[in-house]
Design a protein around this motif. Structure first.
Motif, PDB file in Angstrom:
ATOM      1  N   TYR A   2       0.916  -1.164   0.001  1.00 18.19           N
ATOM      2  CA  TYR A   2       0.019   0.059  -0.014  1.00 18.19           C
ATOM      3  C   TYR A   2       0.899   1.340   0.054  1.00 18.19           C
ATOM      4  O   TYR A   2       0.317   2.211   0.479  1.00 18.19           O
ATOM      5  N   VAL A   4       1.562   3.869  -1.478  1.00 14.77           N
ATOM      6  CA  VAL A   4       1.107   4.765  -2.828  1.00 14.77           C
ATOM      7  C   VAL A   4       1.590   6.011  -2.652  1.00 14.77           C
ATOM      8  O   VAL A   4       1.859   6.686  -1.564  1.00 14.77           O
ATOM      9  N   TYR A   9      -2.329  13.654  -2.812  1.00 14.06           N
ATOM     10  CA  TYR A   9      -3.575  13.490  -1.997  1.00 14.06           C
ATOM     11  C   TYR A   9      -3.584  14.563  -0.978  1.00 14.06           C
ATOM     12  O   TYR A   9      -4.316  14.673  -0.059  1.00 14.06           O
ATOM     13  N   GLU A 142     -15.080   9.527  -4.718  1.00 15.76           N
ATOM     14  CA  GLU A 142     -13.608   9.684  -4.475  1.00 15.76           C
ATOM     15  C   GLU A 142     -13.397   8.749  -3.215  1.00 15.76           C
ATOM     16  O   GLU A 142     -12.147   8.367  -3.023  1.00 15.76           O
ATOM     17  N   ARG A 145     -13.057   5.214  -4.160  1.00 13.79           N
ATOM     18  CA  ARG A 145     -11.710   5.224  -4.780  1.00 13.79           C
ATOM     19  C   ARG A 145     -10.516   5.163  -3.900  1.00 13.79           C
ATOM     20  O   ARG A 145      -9.639   4.255  -3.916  1.00 13.79           O
ATOM     21  N   LEU A 146     -10.581   5.864  -3.145  1.00 12.67           N
ATOM     22  CA  LEU A 146      -9.280   6.083  -1.779  1.00 12.67           C
ATOM     23  C   LEU A 146      -9.308   4.858  -1.036  1.00 12.67           C
ATOM     24  O   LEU A 146      -8.302   4.325  -0.719  1.00 12.67           O
ATOM     25  N   SER A 147     -10.570   4.438  -0.683  1.00 16.19           N
ATOM     26  CA  SER A 147     -10.438   3.311   0.172  1.00 16.19           C
ATOM     27  C   SER A 147     -10.149   2.201  -0.428  1.00 16.19           C
ATOM     28  O   SER A 147      -9.571   1.201  -0.049  1.00 16.19           O
ATOM     29  N   THR A 148     -10.411   1.846  -1.655  1.00 18.83           N
ATOM     30  CA  THR A 148      -9.994   0.671  -2.429  1.00 18.83           C
ATOM     31  C   THR A 148      -8.457   0.746  -2.689  1.00 18.83           C
ATOM     32  O   THR A 148      -7.850  -0.083  -2.712  1.00 18.83           O
ATOM     33  N   SER A 149      -7.978   1.986  -3.107  1.00 20.40           N
ATOM     34  CA  SER A 149      -6.630   2.185  -3.622  1.00 20.40           C
ATOM     35  C   SER A 149      -5.805   2.075  -2.073  1.00 20.40           C
ATOM     36  O   SER A 149      -4.596   1.292  -2.149  1.00 20.40           O
ATOM     37  N   PHE A 150      -6.052   2.570  -0.963  1.00 17.81           N
ATOM     38  CA  PHE A 150      -5.200   2.433   0.028  1.00 17.81           C
ATOM     39  C   PHE A 150      -5.583   1.304   1.037  1.00 17.81           C
ATOM     40  O   PHE A 150      -4.778   0.987   2.123  1.00 17.81           O
ATOM     41  N   LYS A 172      -8.920  -3.698   3.859  1.00 12.39           N
ATOM     42  CA  LYS A 172      -8.237  -4.690   3.277  1.00 12.39           C
ATOM     43  C   LYS A 172      -7.174  -5.226   4.241  1.00 12.39           C
ATOM     44  O   LYS A 172      -6.409  -4.564   4.699  1.00 12.39           O
TER      45      LYS A 172
END
Length: 228
Positions: A2, A4, A9, A142, A145-150, A172
């Motif tokens: 993670y 990223v 951001y 948004e 998206r951020l929750s999924t990305s991080f 996750k």
């Protein structure tokens, strides 16, 4: 996994955000609401981390989570299963990190996520919790998206009806803990160090001393807090 690039951001022009409902409760007042929710929904014992008990503060910006938690298998597993798991080194204890905000909107979403990710790299699961979450379409897109990305889970705390609080998006789970960061936090903060010591004692004794963690409030306790 993670790691990223978070700079984009935490900087840049923030979109015009819709106003969100204001609560008279402070962030510190929301700790009880979060403890109440995660104790029943995640089987998690929490510990509030006081930033005032930290040393080396110039190294600690956005390192300390607001709350930490532990999920034990002790109450769920038969003793024989627990002993075998310990013997083969497959322990199902989970350590959780929680960042707490009064509200989340486009105005503070990037900074809040940057803070939550920075504070939780050590944990198995991390959550960003708020009492008021904007329902604007752009914001929710948004947020997802951020929750999924991080891999950061989102919890909405309902202060009017604590039993209606919910996990917007699950965290996750990460299989491995970041022991170097855990050691750094233990060196910096006595609350966190005590939390680790308590987990170790309870695990070895196979008995959870619930009074050593944050007190789990009753519904009436939360109602009184809301009326203040």
């Amino acid at each position: 996994k993670y790691k990223v690039d978070l700079e984009k951001y935490s900087k840049g022009k923030v979109e015009e955000a819709e106003p969100v409902q204001q609560f008279h409760l402070l962030e510190k007042d929301l700790h009880d609401f979060l403890t109440y929710f995660v104790s029943s929904h995640l089987k998690c014992y929490t510990k509030t981390i006081s930033h005032s008990r930290s040393t080396k503060k110039h190294f600690g910006e956005w390192v300390h989570p607001d709350m930490v938690g532990c999920v034990f298998p002790i109450e769920e597993w038969e003793e024989e299963v627990f002993d075998l798991s310990s013997t083969i080194g497959n322990i199902s204890i989970k350590l959780l990190s929680f960042e707490l905000k009064q509200s989340l909107s486009l105005a503070n979403l990037r900074e809040s996520f940057f803070q939550a990710v920075s504070n939780s790299s050590w944990a198995n699961e991390a959550y960003l919790a708020a009492a008021d979450i904007s329902q604007g379409e752009d914001f929710l897109n948004e947020l997802k998206r951020l929750s999924t990305s991080f891999g950061i889970g989102i919890i909405r705390l309902d202060v009017e009806d604590p039993n209606a609080s919910e996990i917007f998006y699950p965290a996750k789970a990460k299989e491995n803990l970041d022991w170097d960061t855990i050691n750094k936090l233990a060196n910096m903060n006595q609350d966190f160090k005590g939390f680790l010591k308590r987990i170790n004692i309870d695990f070895k004794s196979k008995e959870i001393r619930k009074e050593k963690y944050d007190r789990i409030p009753s519904e009436s306790d939360l109602a009184k807090k809301l009326k203040k």
